[in-house]
Design a protein around this motif. Structure first.
Motif, PDB file in Angstrom:
ATOM      1  N   PRO A 216      -4.680   7.380  -7.530  1.00 63.67           N
ATOM      2  CA  PRO A 216      -3.342   7.865  -7.160  1.00 63.67           C
ATOM      3  C   PRO A 216      -2.478   6.739  -6.596  1.00 63.67           C
ATOM      4  O   PRO A 216      -2.966   5.923  -5.791  1.00 63.67           O
ATOM      5  CB  PRO A 216      -3.620   8.918  -6.081  1.00 63.67           C
TER       6      PRO A 216
ATOM      7  N   MET B 147       1.972   5.486  -5.682  1.00 65.03           N
ATOM      8  CA  MET B 147       3.394   5.858  -5.634  1.00 65.03           C
ATOM      9  C   MET B 147       4.207   4.941  -6.554  1.00 65.03           C
ATOM     10  O   MET B 147       5.437   4.893  -6.457  1.00 65.03           O
ATOM     11  CB  MET B 147       3.912   5.787  -4.198  1.00 65.03           C
ATOM     12  N   GLY B 148       3.520   4.199  -7.416  1.00 61.20           N
ATOM     13  CA  GLY B 148       4.228   3.380  -8.398  1.00 61.20           C
ATOM     14  C   GLY B 148       4.705   2.062  -7.836  1.00 61.20           C
ATOM     15  O   GLY B 148       4.284   1.632  -6.761  1.00 61.20           O
TER      16      GLY B 148
ATOM     17  N   HIS C 162       1.535  -3.282  -8.412  1.00 59.97           N
ATOM     18  CA  HIS C 162       1.285  -4.722  -8.264  1.00 59.97           C
ATOM     19  C   HIS C 162      -0.208  -4.965  -8.463  1.00 59.97           C
ATOM     20  O   HIS C 162      -0.972  -4.030  -8.757  1.00 59.97           O
ATOM     21  CB  HIS C 162       1.785  -5.209  -6.901  1.00 59.97           C
TER      22      HIS C 162
ATOM     23  N   GLY D 144      -2.583  -5.344  -6.511  1.00 53.16           N
ATOM     24  CA  GLY D 144      -3.476  -4.518  -5.685  1.00 53.16           C
ATOM     25  C   GLY D 144      -3.794  -3.203  -6.378  1.00 53.16           C
ATOM     26  O   GLY D 144      -4.955  -2.785  -6.466  1.00 53.16           O
ATOM     27  N   HIS D 145      -2.769  -2.550  -6.906  1.00 55.44           N
ATOM     28  CA  HIS D 145      -2.983  -1.303  -7.642  1.00 55.44           C
ATOM     29  C   HIS D 145      -3.850  -1.559  -8.882  1.00 55.44           C
ATOM     30  O   HIS D 145      -4.778  -0.792  -9.167  1.00 55.44           O
ATOM     31  CB  HIS D 145      -1.647  -0.714  -8.119  1.00 55.44           C
TER      32      HIS D 145
ATOM     33  N   LEU E 203      -7.461  -1.659  -8.524  1.00 53.93           N
ATOM     34  CA  LEU E 203      -8.108  -0.343  -8.372  1.00 53.93           C
ATOM     35  C   LEU E 203      -8.343   0.313  -9.730  1.00 53.93           C
ATOM     36  O   LEU E 203      -9.335   1.013  -9.930  1.00 53.93           O
ATOM     37  CB  LEU E 203      -7.255   0.574  -7.486  1.00 53.93           C
TER      38      LEU E 203
ATOM     39  N   PHE F   4      -9.422   4.279  -3.903  1.00 57.65           N
ATOM     40  CA  PHE F   4      -8.363   4.024  -2.918  1.00 57.65           C
ATOM     41  C   PHE F   4      -8.515   2.604  -2.382  1.00 57.65           C
ATOM     42  O   PHE F   4      -9.620   2.061  -2.348  1.00 57.65           O
ATOM     43  CB  PHE F   4      -8.462   5.012  -1.748  1.00 57.65           C
ATOM     44  N   GLY F   5      -7.398   2.024  -1.923  1.00 52.88           N
ATOM     45  CA  GLY F   5      -7.428   0.664  -1.397  1.00 52.88           C
ATOM     46  C   GLY F   5      -7.702   0.641   0.101  1.00 52.88           C
ATOM     47  O   GLY F   5      -7.214   1.490   0.847  1.00 52.88           O
TER      48      GLY F   5
ATOM     49  N   ASP G   8      -4.809   0.710   2.983  1.00 55.10           N
ATOM     50  CA  ASP G   8      -4.424   1.878   3.778  1.00 55.10           C
ATOM     51  C   ASP G   8      -5.702   2.497   4.336  1.00 55.10           C
ATOM     52  O   ASP G   8      -6.111   3.584   3.920  1.00 55.10           O
ATOM     53  CB  ASP G   8      -3.654   2.864   2.907  1.00 55.10           C
TER      54      ASP G   8
ATOM     55  N   GLN H 236      -5.639   6.018   5.769  1.00 51.66           N
ATOM     56  CA  GLN H 236      -5.474   6.998   4.690  1.00 51.66           C
ATOM     57  C   GLN H 236      -6.828   7.292   4.030  1.00 51.66           C
ATOM     58  O   GLN H 236      -7.158   8.438   3.721  1.00 51.66           O
ATOM     59  CB  GLN H 236      -4.506   6.437   3.655  1.00 51.66           C
TER      60      GLN H 236
ATOM     61  N   PRO I  11     -11.065  -3.673  -2.177  1.00 55.33           N
ATOM     62  CA  PRO I  11     -10.615  -4.594  -1.124  1.00 55.33           C
ATOM     63  C   PRO I  11      -9.108  -4.864  -1.204  1.00 55.33           C
ATOM     64  O   PRO I  11      -8.480  -4.644  -2.243  1.00 55.33           O
ATOM     65  CB  PRO I  11     -11.401  -5.882  -1.405  1.00 55.33           C
TER      66      PRO I  11
ATOM     67  N   ALA J 102      -0.570  -9.077   2.609  1.00 54.66           N
ATOM     68  CA  ALA J 102      -1.147  -8.012   1.777  1.00 54.66           C
ATOM     69  C   ALA J 102      -0.088  -7.537   0.787  1.00 54.66           C
ATOM     70  O   ALA J 102       1.061  -7.290   1.166  1.00 54.66           O
ATOM     71  CB  ALA J 102      -1.606  -6.855   2.658  1.00 54.66           C
ATOM     72  N   MET J 103      -0.467  -7.428  -0.484  1.00 52.88           N
ATOM     73  CA  MET J 103       0.500  -6.950  -1.476  1.00 52.88           C
ATOM     74  C   MET J 103       0.913  -5.524  -1.145  1.00 52.88           C
ATOM     75  O   MET J 103       0.088  -4.707  -0.741  1.00 52.88           O
ATOM     76  CB  MET J 103      -0.100  -7.008  -2.873  1.00 52.88           C
TER      77      MET J 103
HETATM   78  P1  AMP Z   1       0.629   3.253  -2.778  1.00 51.16           P
HETATM   79  O1  AMP Z   1       1.238   3.148  -4.141  1.00 51.16           O
HETATM   80  O2  AMP Z   1       1.190   2.295  -1.797  1.00 51.16           O
HETATM   81  O3  AMP Z   1       0.557   4.675  -2.288  1.00 51.16           O
HETATM   82  O4  AMP Z   1      -0.880   2.796  -2.958  1.00 51.16           O
HETATM   83  C1  AMP Z   1      -1.728   3.381  -3.915  1.00 51.16           C
HETATM   84  C2  AMP Z   1      -3.124   2.856  -3.708  1.00 51.16           C
HETATM   85  O5  AMP Z   1      -3.126   1.451  -3.851  1.00 51.16           O
HETATM   86  C3  AMP Z   1      -3.681   3.167  -2.311  1.00 51.16           C
HETATM   87  O6  AMP Z   1      -5.056   3.517  -2.425  1.00 51.16           O
HETATM   88  C4  AMP Z   1      -3.493   1.846  -1.604  1.00 51.16           C
HETATM   89  O7  AMP Z   1      -4.410   1.648  -0.551  1.00 51.16           O
HETATM   90  C5  AMP Z   1      -3.749   0.870  -2.730  1.00 51.16           C
HETATM   91  N1  AMP Z   1      -3.156  -0.437  -2.429  1.00 51.16           N
HETATM   92  C6  AMP Z   1      -1.881  -0.701  -2.042  1.00 51.16           C
HETATM   93  N2  AMP Z   1      -1.729  -2.024  -1.806  1.00 51.16           N
HETATM   94  C7  AMP Z   1      -2.928  -2.599  -2.036  1.00 51.16           C
HETATM   95  C8  AMP Z   1      -3.410  -3.950  -1.938  1.00 51.16           C
HETATM   96  N3  AMP Z   1      -2.644  -4.947  -1.562  1.00 51.16           N
HETATM   97  N4  AMP Z   1      -4.716  -4.179  -2.252  1.00 51.16           N
HETATM   98  C9  AMP Z   1      -5.523  -3.151  -2.631  1.00 51.16           C
HETATM   99  N5  AMP Z   1      -5.124  -1.861  -2.737  1.00 51.16           N
HETATM  100  C10 AMP Z   1      -3.838  -1.592  -2.439  1.00 51.16           C
END
Ligand code: AMP
Length: 281
Positions: A28, A30-31, A34, A36-37, A40, A148-149, A152, A155, A176, A185-186
């Motif tokens: 999941p 929020m778009g 980058h 980091g996403h 995952l 999940f990352g 957060d 979360q 990670p 952190a991205m």
């Molecule tokens: P978000 O789009 O910000 O809601 O994040 C979606 C998922 O991406 C969540 O599980 C976040 O923890 C993970 N996430 C966001 N930024 C990073 C990052 N820099 N490294 C790893 N996972 C991330």
């Protein structure tokens, strides 16, 4: 990659996979995706045969004065990135699909304790929105594994608690934190930073590292936390908290506790609120 916006279309694809005995992974988001996403998505691939990503900017997890309306939305670019990283289905629902009674009248799940502290205290209602939307998404996608990352980390604990109490039959996997070369952190919110703020932003991560080093040198936690707040203020941030907590439940560690700890921080740089954390092990 297929893009679906409705629950019926999503279910048709997922049910067909399940009939073939395939394992379904879910990421999941929020778009405004980058690296980091995308890390995952790749991690989900290692745990599952097919991967679903969702892109949904969830209104119920934003406070009234937060950035819901200006949160960056970039579905076309996100879609290209998801294809490149091996995603099979992009679920991109509208607010109406996710909240048929409207966001203000939506069912709300409150996760006490781990959801009440730190981010929960500074962003009242935030984790209710997160727990609610994650529960809805899990019910719609019915994944075998969700990723999940660690970015957060609170979360993640909220989601684990949700899964445990609702006895959901899925595995939660953590990826990670992916960082820029300078340590920041991205985050989708990094794009709010102007050039000057961007040069200062890595100080949040640097301060968490400094907290770790001071802790290893044997300094008392409350002194480390206070000094970290001052260090960030000097660097032009307005910190909400800089703390060392138990990684398992975010409880305050006993004075002699040395293992299983992590430093967490949240601070505003101009109008942009950044969060980060660092495990001590
Ligand atoms: P978000 O789009 O910000 O809601 O994040 C979606 C998922 O991406 C969540 O599980 C976040 O923890 C993970 N996430 C966001 N930024 C990073 C990052 N820099 N490294 C790893 N996972 C991330």
């Amino acid at each position: 990659m297929r893009t679906v916006g409705d629950i019926r279309g999503l279910r048709a694809v997922v049910q067909a996979w399940k009939k073939e005995g395939l394992r379904v992974g879910f990421v999941p988001t929020m778009g405004n995706l980058h690296a980091g996403h995308f890390s995952l998505i790749e991690l989900a691939r290692r745990y599952a045969d097919r991967v679903v990503a969702s892109v949904f900017v969830n209104p119920t997890q934003f406070g009234p004065n937060e950035d819901y309306t200006r949160y960056p939305r970039s579905l076309a670019e996100d879609s290209v990135g998801l294809v490149e990283h091996g995603c099979d289905v992009l679920f991109a629902p509208t607010v109406e699909v996710m909240y048929p009674f409207g966001p203000e009248h939506a069912l709300r799940i409150h996760v006490p304790d781990v959801g009440d502290t730190l981010e929960g205290a500074h962003r009242p209602g935030h984790f209710d929105g997160v727990a609610t939307v994650v529960a809805k998404l899990f019910a719609m996608v019915e994944p075998d594994v969700a990723v999940f990352g660690q970015k957060d980390c609170q979360q993640l604990l909220v989601v684990r608690r949700l899964v445990r109490e609702l006895a959901l039959s899925l595995e939660i996997v953590t990826g990670p934190i992916v960082r820029e070369p300078d340590g920041l952190a991205m985050s989708s919110r990094n794009r709010y930073l102007d050039a000057h703020q961007r040069t200062r932003a890595p100080e949040l991560h640097a301060t968490l590292q400094w907290m770790h080093d001071s802790f290893v040198e044997g300094h008392a936690l409350h002194a480390v936390e206070g000094a970290a707040l001052r260090r960030l203020q000097r660097a032009g941030f307005e910190p909400d908290y800089m703390v060392v907590r138990r990684a398992a439940d975010l409880g305050i560690p006993a004075p002699d506790e040395r293992t299983g700890l992590l430093a967490l921080g949240a601070a505003r740089l101009g109008h942009t609120r950044l969060i980060d954390n660092l495990a001590f092990d």
